[in-house]
Scaffold this motif. Structure first.
Motif, PDB file in Angstrom:
ATOM      1  N   MET A 149       0.861  -1.179   0.000  1.00 17.89           N
ATOM      2  CA  MET A 149       0.000   0.000   0.000  1.00 17.89           C
ATOM      3  C   MET A 149       0.900   1.231   0.000  1.00 17.89           C
ATOM      4  N   ASN A 150       0.491   2.237  -0.752  1.00 19.01           N
ATOM      5  CA  ASN A 150       1.294   3.452  -0.782  1.00 19.01           C
ATOM      6  C   ASN A 150       0.752   4.470   0.220  1.00 19.01           C
ATOM      7  N   TYR A 151       1.444   5.571   0.347  1.00 16.73           N
ATOM      8  CA  TYR A 151       1.112   6.572   1.365  1.00 16.73           C
ATOM      9  C   TYR A 151      -0.217   7.261   1.081  1.00 16.73           C
ATOM     10  N   ARG A 152      -0.588   7.412  -0.189  1.00 17.97           N
ATOM     11  CA  ARG A 152      -1.861   8.079  -0.506  1.00 17.97           C
ATOM     12  C   ARG A 152      -3.054   7.230  -0.104  1.00 17.97           C
ATOM     13  N   LYS A 153      -3.018   5.963  -0.442  1.00 13.12           N
ATOM     14  CA  LYS A 153      -4.103   5.067  -0.048  1.00 13.12           C
ATOM     15  C   LYS A 153      -4.186   4.987   1.474  1.00 13.12           C
ATOM     16  N   SER A 154      -3.049   4.939   2.113  1.00 12.78           N
ATOM     17  CA  SER A 154      -3.005   4.854   3.568  1.00 12.78           C
ATOM     18  C   SER A 154      -3.630   6.084   4.214  1.00 12.78           C
ATOM     19  N   PHE A 155      -3.338   7.255   3.680  1.00  7.95           N
ATOM     20  CA  PHE A 155      -3.881   8.495   4.239  1.00  7.95           C
ATOM     21  C   PHE A 155      -5.393   8.528   4.120  1.00  7.95           C
ATOM     22  N   TRP A 156      -5.927   8.197   2.947  1.00  6.67           N
ATOM     23  CA  TRP A 156      -7.381   8.242   2.755  1.00  6.67           C
ATOM     24  C   TRP A 156      -8.081   7.114   3.492  1.00  6.67           C
ATOM     25  N   LEU A 157      -7.424   5.966   3.613  1.00  2.00           N
ATOM     26  CA  LEU A 157      -8.011   4.873   4.383  1.00  2.00           C
ATOM     27  C   LEU A 157      -8.099   5.231   5.858  1.00  2.00           C
ATOM     28  N   MET A 158      -7.100   5.965   6.370  1.00  2.00           N
ATOM     29  CA  MET A 158      -7.146   6.407   7.763  1.00  2.00           C
ATOM     30  C   MET A 158      -8.385   7.259   7.998  1.00  2.00           C
ATOM     31  N   TRP A 159      -8.636   8.229   7.116  1.00  6.93           N
ATOM     32  CA  TRP A 159      -9.797   9.099   7.302  1.00  6.93           C
ATOM     33  C   TRP A 159     -11.099   8.330   7.159  1.00  6.93           C
ATOM     34  N   ALA A 160     -11.165   7.402   6.210  1.00  5.78           N
ATOM     35  CA  ALA A 160     -12.386   6.612   6.014  1.00  5.78           C
ATOM     36  C   ALA A 160     -12.672   5.742   7.238  1.00  5.78           C
ATOM     37  N   MET A 161     -11.633   5.138   7.801  1.00  2.00           N
ATOM     38  CA  MET A 161     -11.815   4.286   8.978  1.00  2.00           C
ATOM     39  C   MET A 161     -12.208   5.117  10.200  1.00  2.00           C
ATOM     40  N   CYS A 162     -11.661   6.294  10.339  1.00  6.96           N
ATOM     41  CA  CYS A 162     -12.034   7.148  11.472  1.00  6.96           C
ATOM     42  C   CYS A 162     -13.477   7.629  11.350  1.00  6.96           C
ATOM     43  N   VAL A 163     -13.903   7.978  10.147  1.00 11.03           N
ATOM     44  CA  VAL A 163     -15.296   8.394   9.943  1.00 11.03           C
ATOM     45  C   VAL A 163     -16.233   7.220  10.201  1.00 11.03           C
ATOM     46  N   ALA A 164     -15.874   6.034   9.709  1.00  5.76           N
ATOM     47  CA  ALA A 164     -16.701   4.852   9.954  1.00  5.76           C
ATOM     48  C   ALA A 164     -16.777   4.548  11.449  1.00  5.76           C
ATOM     49  N   GLY A 165     -15.661   4.697  12.151  1.00  3.05           N
ATOM     50  CA  GLY A 165     -15.658   4.473  13.593  1.00  3.05           C
ATOM     51  C   GLY A 165     -16.541   5.463  14.326  1.00  3.05           C
ATOM     52  N   LEU A 166     -16.496   6.721  13.910  1.00  2.06           N
ATOM     53  CA  LEU A 166     -17.361   7.729  14.534  1.00  2.06           C
ATOM     54  C   LEU A 166     -18.835   7.456  14.262  1.00  2.06           C
ATOM     55  N   LEU A 167     -19.152   7.011  13.054  1.00  2.00           N
ATOM     56  CA  LEU A 167     -20.533   6.661  12.749  1.00  2.00           C
ATOM     57  C   LEU A 167     -21.011   5.491  13.607  1.00  2.00           C
ATOM     58  N   LEU A 168     -20.135   4.521  13.831  1.00  2.00           N
ATOM     59  CA  LEU A 168     -20.496   3.408  14.707  1.00  2.00           C
ATOM     60  C   LEU A 168     -20.687   3.877  16.149  1.00  2.00           C
ATOM     61  N   LEU A 169     -19.884   4.822  16.585  1.00  2.00           N
ATOM     62  CA  LEU A 169     -20.066   5.346  17.942  1.00  2.00           C
ATOM     63  C   LEU A 169     -21.375   6.118  18.075  1.00  2.00           C
ATOM     64  N   TYR A 170     -21.756   6.857  17.041  1.00  2.00           N
ATOM     65  CA  TYR A 170     -23.059   7.531  17.057  1.00  2.00           C
ATOM     66  C   TYR A 170     -24.198   6.518  17.066  1.00  2.00           C
ATOM     67  N   LEU A 171     -24.019   5.423  16.332  1.00  2.00           N
ATOM     68  CA  LEU A 171     -25.023   4.369  16.325  1.00  2.00           C
ATOM     69  C   LEU A 171     -25.133   3.740  17.711  1.00  2.00           C
ATOM     70  N   PHE A 172     -24.004   3.595  18.396  1.00  2.00           N
ATOM     71  CA  PHE A 172     -24.030   3.075  19.763  1.00  2.00           C
ATOM     72  C   PHE A 172     -24.855   3.976  20.677  1.00  2.00           C
ATOM     73  N   VAL A 173     -24.702   5.278  20.534  1.00  2.00           N
ATOM     74  CA  VAL A 173     -25.459   6.220  21.357  1.00  2.00           C
ATOM     75  C   VAL A 173     -26.959   6.059  21.093  1.00  2.00           C
ATOM     76  N   ALA A 174     -27.315   5.841  19.824  1.00  2.00           N
ATOM     77  CA  ALA A 174     -28.726   5.706  19.478  1.00  2.00           C
ATOM     78  C   ALA A 174     -29.309   4.365  19.919  1.00  2.00           C
ATOM     79  N   VAL A 175     -28.541   3.284  19.753  1.00  2.00           N
ATOM     80  CA  VAL A 175     -29.064   1.942  20.010  1.00  2.00           C
ATOM     81  C   VAL A 175     -28.733   1.473  21.417  1.00  2.00           C
ATOM     82  N   GLY A 176     -27.516   1.674  21.841  1.00  2.00           N
ATOM     83  CA  GLY A 176     -27.118   1.321  23.192  1.00  2.00           C
ATOM     84  C   GLY A 176     -26.425  -0.022  23.346  1.00  2.00           C
TER      85      GLY A 176
END
Length: 78
Positions: free
Chosen positions: A1-28
């Motif tokens: 994997m190159n540095y560009r894919k790694s950078f964008w994958l980091m942001w995508a994974m962090c956004v996905a993680g935040l969405l899951l945390l928001y879902l946790f708040v809603a569902v419990g």
């Protein structure tokens, strides 16, 4: 994997993680919170491994995006 894919994958994974945390708040369900934290840690972990200069191999700062030249060796990044 190159540095560009790694950078964008980091942001995508962090956004996905935040969405899951928001879902946790809603569902419990605590398993959703664990999945969100694990997703964010996996994104940061792969970034530490792959977000490096292709010339000298040193890890770049995670904030600030992809540099135009390496702050350590001075090579221009294409």
């Amino acid at each position: 994997m190159n540095y560009r894919k790694s950078f964008w994958l980091m942001w995508a994974m962090c956004v996905a993680g935040l969405l899951l945390l928001y879902l946790f708040v809603a569902v419990g369900h605590i398993a959703i919170a664990y999945a969100g934290v694990l997703c964010m840690l996996a994104g940061l972990g792969q970034t530490v491994k792959f977000f490096r200069c292709p010339y000298c191999g040193k890890l770049w700062r995670l904030r600030g995006g992809i540099p135009k030249e390496c702050p350590y060796c001075g090579e221009k990044i294409r």
